[in-house]
Design a protein around this motif. Structure first.
Motif, PDB file in Angstrom:
ATOM      1  N   ARG A 184      -2.690   6.578   0.972  1.00 57.14           N
ATOM      2  CA  ARG A 184      -2.775   5.159   1.331  1.00 57.14           C
ATOM      3  C   ARG A 184      -4.235   4.723   1.375  1.00 57.14           C
ATOM      4  O   ARG A 184      -4.560   3.589   1.014  1.00 57.14           O
ATOM      5  N   ALA A 185      -5.113   5.616   1.783  1.00 55.03           N
ATOM      6  CA  ALA A 185      -6.550   5.306   1.833  1.00 55.03           C
ATOM      7  C   ALA A 185      -7.090   5.022   0.432  1.00 55.03           C
ATOM      8  O   ALA A 185      -7.914   4.115   0.252  1.00 55.03           O
ATOM      9  N   ASP A 186      -6.625   5.771  -0.562  1.00 48.56           N
ATOM     10  CA  ASP A 186      -7.063   5.522  -1.945  1.00 48.56           C
ATOM     11  C   ASP A 186      -6.645   4.134  -2.406  1.00 48.56           C
ATOM     12  O   ASP A 186      -7.428   3.401  -3.012  1.00 48.56           O
ATOM     13  N   VAL A 187      -5.411   3.760  -2.123  1.00 52.05           N
ATOM     14  CA  VAL A 187      -4.911   2.449  -2.539  1.00 52.05           C
ATOM     15  C   VAL A 187      -5.657   1.349  -1.799  1.00 52.05           C
ATOM     16  O   VAL A 187      -6.120   0.380  -2.414  1.00 52.05           O
ATOM     17  N   HIS A 188      -5.786   1.502  -0.500  1.00 54.49           N
ATOM     18  CA  HIS A 188      -6.515   0.503   0.288  1.00 54.49           C
ATOM     19  C   HIS A 188      -7.963   0.393  -0.191  1.00 54.49           C
ATOM     20  O   HIS A 188      -8.509  -0.700  -0.292  1.00 54.49           O
ATOM     21  N   VAL A 210       0.825  -1.218   0.000  1.00 58.38           N
ATOM     22  CA  VAL A 210       0.000   0.000   0.000  1.00 58.38           C
ATOM     23  C   VAL A 210       0.856   1.263   0.000  1.00 58.38           C
ATOM     24  O   VAL A 210       0.679   2.128  -0.870  1.00 58.38           O
ATOM     25  N   PRO A 211       1.804   1.418   0.930  1.00 54.95           N
ATOM     26  CA  PRO A 211       2.611   2.651   0.869  1.00 54.95           C
ATOM     27  C   PRO A 211       3.505   2.733  -0.372  1.00 54.95           C
ATOM     28  O   PRO A 211       3.749   3.835  -0.878  1.00 54.95           O
ATOM     29  N   LEU A 212       3.965   1.597  -0.879  1.00 52.86           N
ATOM     30  CA  LEU A 212       4.767   1.604  -2.111  1.00 52.86           C
ATOM     31  C   LEU A 212       3.969   2.184  -3.272  1.00 52.86           C
ATOM     32  O   LEU A 212       4.453   3.036  -4.021  1.00 52.86           O
ATOM     33  N   ILE A 213       2.752   1.676  -3.420  1.00 52.40           N
ATOM     34  CA  ILE A 213       1.897   2.125  -4.524  1.00 52.40           C
ATOM     35  C   ILE A 213       1.502   3.582  -4.335  1.00 52.40           C
ATOM     36  O   ILE A 213       1.538   4.381  -5.280  1.00 52.40           O
ATOM     37  N   ALA A 214       1.127   3.930  -3.115  1.00 51.17           N
ATOM     38  CA  ALA A 214       0.709   5.309  -2.830  1.00 51.17           C
ATOM     39  C   ALA A 214       1.815   6.299  -3.179  1.00 51.17           C
ATOM     40  O   ALA A 214       1.566   7.315  -3.837  1.00 51.17           O
ATOM     41  N   GLU A 215       3.023   5.975  -2.770  1.00 51.83           N
ATOM     42  CA  GLU A 215       4.150   6.873  -3.048  1.00 51.83           C
ATOM     43  C   GLU A 215       4.445   6.948  -4.548  1.00 51.83           C
ATOM     44  O   GLU A 215       4.628   8.031  -5.100  1.00 51.83           O
TER      45      GLU A 215
END
Length: 156
Positions: A56-60, A45-50
């Motif tokens: 992170r909420a969008d990815v989750h 999640v943080p990898l994709i968000a960054e």
């Protein structure tokens, strides 16, 4: 059932980086991670968000919205049972009840029964041979509770 490697943060980062340039890259990245590891680990999640400049909420939210994304390693066997109209007309709801009553297997239990997950899908395109199931990617027609239970118990 496919055997997946253990989650590897460096390999995940490489996959994310390699696909981040795509327009609408979130879904291709999630699919690539799941294809590689069998699930999308929370560490992604943080990898994709960054990489995509998202929260992170969008990815989750994307992961949790699409039911096919797994957030834990997959079971040894996945049985997808069609519960669409044609299979309903051919007895799939009775099959679901029989699985629970006679075999202790609950469809869509958000877990596993002896390493097997039995999940609902809507239409496998095998309507004439319903009720139908997809067992580890293989289409099986005219299933009943005993056959599903046997498939669930079969070791690979």
């Amino acid at each position: 059932m496919a055997h997946y490697p253990a989650w590897d943060q460096d390999e995940a980062r490489s996959l994310v980086t390699g696909l981040a340039h795509l327009e609408g890259a979130t879904l291709p990245i999630l699919h690539a991670l799941q294809a590689e590891f069998g699930y999308v680990d929370a560490q992604a999640v943080p990898l994709i968000a960054e990489a995509l400049n998202l929260s992170r909420a969008d990815v989750h939210g994307t992961i949790s919205f699409y039911h096919d994304f797994r957030t834990a390693p997959p079971p040894r066997r996945i049985v997808k049972l069609c519960r669409a109209e044609a299979c309903q007309a051919l007895g799939c709801e009775t099959l679901v009840a029989d699985l629970a009553q006679d075999h202790g297997i609950v469809v869509d239990a958000h877990g596993q029964h002896d390493g097997v997950a039995v999940e609902t899908v809507y239409c496998l395109g095998n309507c004439a041979l319903g009720p139908s199931a997809l067992v580890d990617g293989e289409l099986v027609g005219r299933v009943d509770a005993d056959r599903i239970a046997a498939l669930c118990g079969a070791q690979q």
